[in-house]
Design a protein around this motif. Structure first.
Motif, mmCIF file in Angstrom:
data_model
loop_
_atom_site.group_PDB
_atom_site.id
_atom_site.type_symbol
_atom_site.label_atom_id
_atom_site.label_comp_id
_atom_site.label_asym_id
_atom_site.label_seq_id
_atom_site.Cartn_x
_atom_site.Cartn_y
_atom_site.Cartn_z
ATOM 1 N N ARG A 118 0.843 -1.185 0.000
ATOM 2 C CA ARG A 118 0.000 0.000 0.000
ATOM 3 C C ARG A 118 0.884 1.243 0.000
ATOM 4 N NH1 ARG A 118 -2.408 -4.153 2.484
ATOM 5 N NH2 ARG A 118 -4.681 -4.389 2.384
ATOM 6 N N LYS A 119 0.332 2.360 -0.451
ATOM 7 C CA LYS A 119 1.061 3.626 -0.372
ATOM 8 C C LYS A 119 0.896 4.171 1.036
ATOM 9 C CE LYS A 119 0.610 4.871 -5.264
ATOM 10 N NZ LYS A 119 0.002 3.577 -5.697
ATOM 11 N N VAL A 120 2.003 4.339 1.738
ATOM 12 C CA VAL A 120 1.970 4.766 3.137
ATOM 13 C C VAL A 120 2.462 6.201 3.261
ATOM 14 C CG1 VAL A 120 2.892 4.361 5.452
ATOM 15 C CG2 VAL A 120 2.253 2.430 4.007
ATOM 16 N N ILE A 121 1.682 7.022 3.963
ATOM 17 C CA ILE A 121 2.059 8.401 4.256
ATOM 18 C C ILE A 121 2.233 8.520 5.762
ATOM 19 C CG2 ILE A 121 1.373 10.824 4.168
ATOM 20 C CD1 ILE A 121 -0.406 10.083 1.760
ATOM 21 N N CYS A 122 3.449 8.798 6.199
ATOM 22 C CA CYS A 122 3.698 8.936 7.630
ATOM 23 C C CYS A 122 3.363 10.368 8.043
ATOM 24 C CB CYS A 122 5.142 8.609 7.970
ATOM 25 S SG CYS A 122 5.481 8.746 9.744
ATOM 26 N N ALA A 123 2.403 10.514 8.953
ATOM 27 C CA ALA A 123 2.010 11.827 9.449
ATOM 28 C C ALA A 123 2.423 12.015 10.902
ATOM 29 C CB ALA A 123 0.503 12.013 9.302
ATOM 30 N N SER A 124 3.271 11.111 11.406
ATOM 31 C CA SER A 124 3.824 11.243 12.752
ATOM 32 C C SER A 124 5.118 12.037 12.680
ATOM 33 C CB SER A 124 4.096 9.868 13.361
ATOM 34 O OG SER A 124 2.931 9.075 13.380
ATOM 35 N N LYS A 125 5.461 12.705 13.782
ATOM 36 C CA LYS A 125 6.679 13.509 13.830
ATOM 37 C C LYS A 125 7.530 13.059 15.002
ATOM 38 C CE LYS A 125 4.322 17.527 11.824
ATOM 39 N NZ LYS A 125 3.882 18.926 12.010
ATOM 40 N N GLY A 126 8.792 12.744 14.731
ATOM 41 C CA GLY A 126 9.675 12.326 15.812
ATOM 42 C C GLY A 126 10.850 11.526 15.303
ATOM 43 N N ILE A 127 11.731 11.164 16.214
ATOM 44 C CA ILE A 127 12.913 10.356 15.934
ATOM 45 C C ILE A 127 12.863 9.147 16.853
ATOM 46 C CG2 ILE A 127 15.448 10.290 15.915
ATOM 47 C CD1 ILE A 127 15.384 13.364 15.677
ATOM 48 N N GLU A 128 13.078 7.972 16.308
ATOM 49 C CA GLU A 128 13.042 6.758 17.122
ATOM 50 C C GLU A 128 14.250 6.750 18.066
ATOM 51 O OE1 GLU A 128 11.718 2.388 15.956
ATOM 52 O OE2 GLU A 128 13.833 2.697 15.455
ATOM 53 N N ILE A 129 14.003 6.779 19.368
ATOM 54 C CA ILE A 129 15.083 6.877 20.340
ATOM 55 C C ILE A 129 15.980 5.648 20.303
ATOM 56 C CG2 ILE A 129 15.621 7.015 22.801
ATOM 57 C CD1 ILE A 129 13.102 8.632 23.182
ATOM 58 N N SER A 130 15.397 4.468 20.177
ATOM 59 C CA SER A 130 16.183 3.234 20.253
ATOM 60 C C SER A 130 17.212 3.117 19.148
ATOM 61 C CB SER A 130 15.249 2.022 20.222
ATOM 62 O OG SER A 130 14.499 2.000 19.010
ATOM 63 N N SER A 131 16.934 3.689 17.974
ATOM 64 C CA SER A 131 17.846 3.583 16.838
ATOM 65 C C SER A 131 18.447 4.918 16.400
ATOM 66 C CB SER A 131 17.113 2.971 15.642
ATOM 67 O OG SER A 131 16.081 3.844 15.183
ATOM 68 N N LEU A 132 17.899 6.031 16.926
ATOM 69 C CA LEU A 132 18.282 7.392 16.516
ATOM 70 C C LEU A 132 18.034 7.610 15.026
ATOM 71 C CD1 LEU A 132 21.616 7.996 18.484
ATOM 72 C CD2 LEU A 132 19.271 8.536 19.160
ATOM 73 N N LYS A 133 17.004 6.951 14.498
ATOM 74 C CA LYS A 133 16.694 7.061 13.070
ATOM 75 C C LYS A 133 15.391 7.817 12.853
ATOM 76 C CE LYS A 133 19.078 2.773 11.810
ATOM 77 N NZ LYS A 133 18.914 1.366 11.368
ATOM 78 N N LEU A 134 15.373 8.584 11.753
ATOM 79 C CA LEU A 134 14.123 9.164 11.303
ATOM 80 C C LEU A 134 13.181 8.046 10.872
ATOM 81 C CD1 LEU A 134 15.620 12.066 9.166
ATOM 82 C CD2 LEU A 134 14.471 12.321 11.370
#
Length: 323
Positions: free
Chosen positions: A98-114
């Motif tokens: 499916r076409k996914v649009i991420c509308a969340s804002k933040g950085i994953e703490i565990s990996s330090l990745k966008l």
């Protein structure tokens, strides 16, 4: 076409109401069954978006299996950033087609990745990012709003923009996914600082200085992550930063206000995303050698237990330099 929205908070609900009002059939997944029941029965999300009516074209479900049975096309992922990766890992087979649009804002703490990097690693497939100065309640009420949709391939991004753009929700296309994401995540940290300053009644001059120098910090980190400079002067950078630092609908700003007024105790479990993002941002600043004094000041207050007055004084006492 059916649009799916994963998430029942204020932003997920606002997107559901907006697209349902603009001619789309929408299916909204709610983690809490009682929220789904309230939407379907009362045509209102009384827990997270009270007072905003839902159009009849929106259906709420609490079963993730039912959600994916009904939604085959476009999915907005509005899962809180720190839970997003785990959710995507558990449902990668459904999301990859499916076409996914991420509308969340933040950085994953565990990996330090966008979140775009997390998605690319665990899911793959078509992926876009939605960001910009967008208070949920104003979008849900049909107030004029502009935002940015970013994707790696600009042609596909324009196709999605043309599909989703409406008269009162104007979308711009970008191919700078990293820059758009960085601005959307980091503005929450600076908004906490602005809220602390306003809570201490330091004045408009101080707030303007924090916003301006905060944008400088966001840009410098974003460039190290691979973003493009011009992105940080657009809607997902400066635009979102100004709104979140000055608008009273900003939950990150409100969180800062309680600290500055001495009214609230800092709680790491507080749901404001800037509380989580600042931890990741400090680690990234160390990794890339980026000087981020405002971000560090917020960290020292939230996690170091330092007095806001002392931290602000230290910011003002830093050595002078050329701008």
């Amino acid at each position: 076409m059916v649009i799916g929205v994963l998430g029942s908070g204020s932003w997920g609900s606002a997107l559901s109401v907006h697209f349902g009002r603009n001619g789309f059939t929408v299916v909204q997944w709610c983690r809490e069954p009682e929220v789904a029941d309230s939407i379907n029965r009362n045509r209102e999300n009384r827990k997270y978006l009270n007072g905003v009516p839902y159009p009849d074209s929106v259906e709420a479900v609490s079963s993730i299996d039912v959600f994916f049975e009904k939604v085959k096309d476009v999915v907005f992922s509005v899962i809180p950033a720190q839970f997003t990766g785990d959710f995507w890992r558990r449902h990668r087979d459904f999301l990859s087609v499916r076409k996914v649009i991420c509308a969340s804002k933040g950085i994953e703490i565990s990996s330090l990745k966008l979140l775009s990097r997390v998605y690319a690693e665990v899911v793959g497939g078509d992926y876009f990012v939605l960001s910009g100065p967008t208070f949920a309640r104003e979008v849900a009420l049909g107030r004029p709003t502009a935002a940015v949709l970013a994707g790696e391939k600009i042609e596909k991004t324009f196709e999605m923009v043309n599909l989703l753009n409406t008269r009162l929700f104007r979308l711009y296309a970008s191919s700078d996914v990293v820059g758009v994401e960085t601005g959307g995540a980091m503005k929450n940290v600076i908004a906490i600082a602005a809220g602390i300053s306003d809570g201490m009644e330091l004045g408009n001059n101080a707030r303007a200085a924090l916003i301006t120098r905060g944008l400088h910090e966001i840009k410098n980190l974003g460039l190290k992550l691979g973003g493009r400079e011009k992105t940080f002067y657009g809607l997902s950078g400066m635009g979102d930063l100004i709104l979140t630092c000055t608008g009273n609908l900003s939950r990150n700003r409100q969180f800062g206000l309680t600290i500055g007024r001495g009214e609230g105790k800092v709680d790491e479990k507080y749901v404001v995303e800037g509380v989580h993002t600042v931890k990741a941002a400090v680690e990234l600043s160390r990794r890339f050698g980026v000087e981020m004094p405002i971000t560090r000041a917020v960290y020292d207050v939230v996690y170091g237990g330092k007095n806001p007055s002392e931290v602000m004084l230290n910011l003002l006492s830093r050595p002078v330099k050329e701008e």
